[in-house]
Write a protein that holds these residues in place. Sequence first.
Motif, PDB file in Angstrom:
ATOM      1  N   THR A 126      29.472-121.502   0.311  1.00 46.91           N
ATOM      2  CA  THR A 126      29.203-122.197   1.573  1.00 46.91           C
ATOM      3  C   THR A 126      29.573-121.327   2.771  1.00 46.91           C
ATOM      4  O   THR A 126      30.325-120.357   2.650  1.00 46.91           O
ATOM      5  N   SER A 127      29.032-121.700   3.917  1.00 51.33           N
ATOM      6  CA  SER A 127      29.422-121.089   5.188  1.00 51.33           C
ATOM      7  C   SER A 127      29.266-122.152   6.269  1.00 51.33           C
ATOM      8  O   SER A 127      28.975-123.315   5.964  1.00 51.33           O
ATOM      9  N   ASN A 139      32.550-125.646  10.614  1.00 54.70           N
ATOM     10  CA  ASN A 139      32.797-125.185   9.253  1.00 54.70           C
ATOM     11  C   ASN A 139      33.209-126.364   8.373  1.00 54.70           C
ATOM     12  O   ASN A 139      33.537-127.444   8.867  1.00 54.70           O
ATOM     13  N   ASP A 140      33.206-126.125   7.063  1.00 51.97           N
ATOM     14  CA  ASP A 140      33.718-127.129   6.133  1.00 51.97           C
ATOM     15  C   ASP A 140      35.183-127.418   6.479  1.00 51.97           C
ATOM     16  O   ASP A 140      35.922-126.517   6.879  1.00 51.97           O
ATOM     17  N   VAL A 170      32.698-130.830   2.982  1.00 55.78           N
ATOM     18  CA  VAL A 170      31.714-129.745   3.056  1.00 55.78           C
ATOM     19  C   VAL A 170      30.548-130.229   3.910  1.00 55.78           C
ATOM     20  O   VAL A 170      30.113-131.379   3.790  1.00 55.78           O
ATOM     21  N   THR A 176      23.419-123.874   5.050  1.00 52.71           N
ATOM     22  CA  THR A 176      24.564-122.973   5.204  1.00 52.71           C
ATOM     23  C   THR A 176      25.112-122.516   3.846  1.00 52.71           C
ATOM     24  O   THR A 176      26.235-122.027   3.765  1.00 52.71           O
ATOM     25  N   LYS A 177      24.309-122.650   2.809  1.00 54.91           N
ATOM     26  CA  LYS A 177      24.788-122.396   1.458  1.00 54.91           C
ATOM     27  C   LYS A 177      23.819-121.537   0.660  1.00 54.91           C
ATOM     28  O   LYS A 177      22.633-121.464   0.973  1.00 54.91           O
ATOM     29  N   TYR A 179      22.738-121.518  -3.423  1.00 55.57           N
ATOM     30  CA  TYR A 179      22.870-122.262  -4.671  1.00 55.57           C
ATOM     31  C   TYR A 179      22.252-121.475  -5.823  1.00 55.57           C
ATOM     32  O   TYR A 179      21.228-120.798  -5.634  1.00 55.57           O
ATOM     33  N   THR A 204      22.380-132.302  -1.617  1.00 57.92           N
ATOM     34  CA  THR A 204      23.281-131.258  -1.099  1.00 57.92           C
ATOM     35  C   THR A 204      24.550-131.157  -1.935  1.00 57.92           C
ATOM     36  O   THR A 204      25.003-130.060  -2.289  1.00 57.92           O
ATOM     37  N   TYR A 205      25.147-132.312  -2.268  1.00 56.26           N
ATOM     38  CA  TYR A 205      26.442-132.333  -2.947  1.00 56.26           C
ATOM     39  C   TYR A 205      26.412-132.394  -4.479  1.00 56.26           C
ATOM     40  O   TYR A 205      27.284-131.799  -5.123  1.00 56.26           O
ATOM     41  N   ILE A 216      34.225-121.620  -1.050  1.00 48.81           N
ATOM     42  CA  ILE A 216      34.170-122.150   0.315  1.00 48.81           C
ATOM     43  C   ILE A 216      34.567-121.032   1.277  1.00 48.81           C
ATOM     44  O   ILE A 216      35.617-120.407   1.111  1.00 48.81           O
TER      45      ILE A 216
END
Length: 377
Positions: A126-127, A139-140, A170, A176-177, A179, A204-205, A216
């Motif tokens: 993630t970012s 941010n997360d 998150v 921003t990720k 996968y 997303t999750y 992270i």
Amino acid sequence: MTIRLSNSKTPSPLVSIIVPIYNTSQYLVKCIDSIIDQTLQDIEIILVDDGSTDSSVEICDRYESLDSRIRVIHKANGGLCAARRTGIEASQAEYVGFVDSDDWVDPDMYSVLYERLIKEEADIITSGFIRDEDGDRYNDTAAPGIYTGEKKEQLCNKLIYDKAMQDAGVLLTVCTKLYRKDLILNHMQSIPSDLVRYEDLAYTYPPFMDAGKVIITHDSFYHYRITPGSMSTAYDPLEYEKMTYSLSYSRDVYSKYGDECLHSFTLFACFCYHMYLYRMVNGVRVSEVTKQEKNEKIKMIANDMRFQTIVKDEIVFISDKTEKSALSALLSMNPRKSYDIYKHAYLRKKTRNRIVTTIRRVLGDKTINRIKAIIRR
């Protein structure tokens, strides 16, 4: 229009970047150029034209003819989720990323994320993002680090809503990720085509739950643009119904992951209802809906058992006094009082936002993140 040529031919790209496009011609060139200019060159760029009626179509085709890494898919309009799904199904790389066509990314985004992902042999990284409107970074709230085993399970329980932080653990966006493709594709393929509000909550999750290792980071590369008429700013008279349908669908998804995760989801759903009501009072322009119509809408929601069930179950866990009192007023069938509370909260929030913006500019994000980390300990 500036087009940068590439002689790079990548039969096996390292990362596939998917861009869903619908009538965003005025922003599209900057978006595509920012992806072409990535320092990670071994990428595949999939432009999914979701039935655009403006010059986005010609822009996509022009880029495809001049950069061998770009593939264009033209399809009938089906919405954001369907466009992303089309792109991911056509992708060739093991890892996938997403960029919305009115946004843009820093040139080192995918090299930094991909190199860290491969080095740690992780499934997701993630970012954060930068809001172009004011330069604020998001941010997360979850601490930076590597999450596996029990630590990852604890992360999953607060991905959607972290009670301690009063926010998502998150960020709720795939953009921003990075996968691993198979993890997210499995979830996207089952989503109904008529899921159009908070639909990214359903995919997303869940890949985090299935992943073996998650990273992270609090780096921010992605530039988010708030555009006129976007879903975040435009008034939709059926927003409540669409939101409730999506939350109902997502509840079924998260019920498979245990009580802690489901509770976190329900808190998030409560937050969605609260923010919808807040925007109904303060965010909708008079030209779009009258004050009387707002009041009628709030009364309708106050009598909706779907709203009542979620809020009654979760209001005890809400720490914000204004939010709690506003929702309590609704549950006691006093929409007028609730309306007044939301109005007051709006004025208070405007003041708070100015203070927060000043603090960020003075201290900087790195200092603030260090302070947050110390507080968490």
